[in-house]
Design an enzyme around this catalytic site. Sequence first.
Site, PDB file in Angstrom:
ATOM      1  N   HIS A  18       0.836  -1.211   0.000  1.00 58.94           N
ATOM      2  CA  HIS A  18       0.000   0.000   0.000  1.00 58.94           C
ATOM      3  C   HIS A  18       0.868   1.258   0.000  1.00 58.94           C
ATOM      4  O   HIS A  18       0.552   2.246   0.667  1.00 58.94           O
ATOM      5  CB  HIS A  18      -0.930   0.017   1.222  1.00 58.94           C
ATOM      6  CG  HIS A  18      -1.943  -1.091   1.237  1.00 58.94           C
ATOM      7  ND1 HIS A  18      -3.198  -0.964   0.712  1.00 58.94           N
ATOM      8  CD2 HIS A  18      -1.870  -2.362   1.706  1.00 58.94           C
ATOM      9  CE1 HIS A  18      -3.860  -2.098   0.872  1.00 58.94           C
ATOM     10  NE2 HIS A  18      -3.077  -2.967   1.458  1.00 58.94           N
ATOM     11  N   ASN A  41     -10.299  -2.796   2.613  1.00 59.65           N
ATOM     12  CA  ASN A  41     -10.019  -2.729   1.174  1.00 59.65           C
ATOM     13  C   ASN A  41     -11.306  -2.432   0.415  1.00 59.65           C
ATOM     14  O   ASN A  41     -12.385  -2.366   1.009  1.00 59.65           O
ATOM     15  CB  ASN A  41      -9.460  -4.070   0.685  1.00 59.65           C
ATOM     16  CG  ASN A  41      -7.976  -4.227   0.989  1.00 59.65           C
ATOM     17  OD1 ASN A  41      -7.259  -3.244   1.180  1.00 59.65           O
ATOM     18  ND2 ASN A  41      -7.507  -5.455   1.030  1.00 59.65           N
TER      19      ASN A  41
END
Length: 518
Positions: free
Chosen positions: A86, A159
């Site tokens: 990420h 997510n």
Amino acid sequence: MQKEFSVCFSQNNMTSRDPASNQLLEFSSKQGTKPESITTSGGNPVPEKDASLTVGYHGPTLLQDWVLIDELAHFSRERIPERVVHAKGAGAFGYFEVTHDITKYTAAKVFSEIGKKTPIAVRYSQVAGEMGYSDTVRDFRGFAIKFYTEDGIWDLVGNNFPVFFVKDAALFPTFIHVLKRNPTTHIRPDYDMFWDFITLREESMHSVLMMFADRGIPDSYRKMHGYGANTFAFVNAHGKVVYCKFHYLTIQGIGYLKSDKAEKLAGSDPDYLIRDLYNAIESGKYPSWNMYVQIMTVEQAAKSTYDPFDDSKVWLHADYPLIPVGRFVLNKNPTNYFAEVEQIAFDVSHLIPGIEPSPDRMLQGRLFNYGDTHRYRLGVNNTQLPVNSPFKVNNYQRDGRNSLQSQSGAPVYHPNSFKGPEEDKRAKALSPIWPLVGDAQRLDNGNDDNYTQPRLLYQRVLKPLERGRLIDNIVSWLQYANSVLQERAIINFSKVDEDLGRRIRESLHSKSHAQVDL
Ligand code: HDD
């Protein structure tokens, strides 16, 4: 040398450009006629910025040039390690507002009354690419929310999909290796690594189908749903425990990019998603999401036909409907990306009274890993950085690199007789007693029915045109894998649906023929 700042930028084309492109013009329009004096990091006025201190015209440069040394030394330290996953993302700030009463499930103060507002920070991200990677590649997207509650920070780190590829934290590092660069060639994606792992760990099928379907490349961070993904537990004021999952559904509607457009954007505007979010908020188009929970009682969990703590599976909405909770709105862009987005640190173990972990194996691993990565990346006092800081901290921790807190002279040991902070009785009452029994052992849970839910997704949720694009997208990656892995993948896709496997085989076949013909 003192320069004359006589340049007058035309304001004419400001309106035809987006807010992100006008950022510097906006800054300069707010300045007075004369710029401020430059200083060193110590605040000392700098007499000359663009020339080092040399002996005569040809130097050499003097060690005495503390202005240059201050500049170079800071420059060498400008970058910190990027997130191991990420790494690339965008952030914004706003608030969460309770719209429905769920106090029968949880005593968490953030949900205590309808109309209550809590400040939040959100960071969106791409999972696998590095900091400078293109925004428009096929991947899951992170959707992490930091709630600044009166009981401290609550981080909900989700997510844009409700499931994950693996369901035991023991598999997480190697799964991420598969998405990252091949350490020998330094190339990604490495299609053999990807298809090898994916086909050996069949619990990944549900996530694979979601990633290759349309939503695998969002058109905007504003136009995607978010999911807490893991199973958590709620505790109410009477100490009753239920399990829960979090969902946040976009009010902007789902938006996705078709692969060909995404590929073009990857070259022409690699920061497409960051730009979109910044411009929307800067233009007052504040994105918002409705938040829901699914609730499963402890008794239902015990009888469930599938493992409710398996994050490769969803809880079917027909059995566990979405219960509305609130909404959140993002209405402020960061003013310093590094300080407020690069240094924001979400930690799954930041939980508040009324919200507890469940036995979900991924969540259990996450409870350790996030704090650990922040201590490595940002230091032991990362929670004292303004963007990470709760409203109040009373504890017995002191000092460490970059410590900012004094705690007003309170004692540094416990127990003490000098009115140092004491345990929180309410938090104690809300800590459930978990009856745990079992033999400690390592059990691989990878083979618990990995196909029923992917089959439902393929046969019942996706429409015919969406299935066609799913197959094209799968083949666009699978065509580059070794033929043994292609065959194994087709076998697995056929276990989802025979027609899916057959169509993938045919499409691969026609592509290989097209290559031979060339
Ligand atoms: Fe994770 C970052 C989401 C499983 C270990 N993860 C990270 C971020 C998101 C997620 C959104 C970025 C946060 C930010 O914007 O700063 N991760 C998930 C989801 C998972 C998941 C939805 C599955 C349910 N993650 C997971 C596991 C582990 C990690 C099982 C390890 C045991 N994740 C990390 C990390 C990261 C991270 C290494 C990298 C940077 C960071 O934490 O802050 O600790």
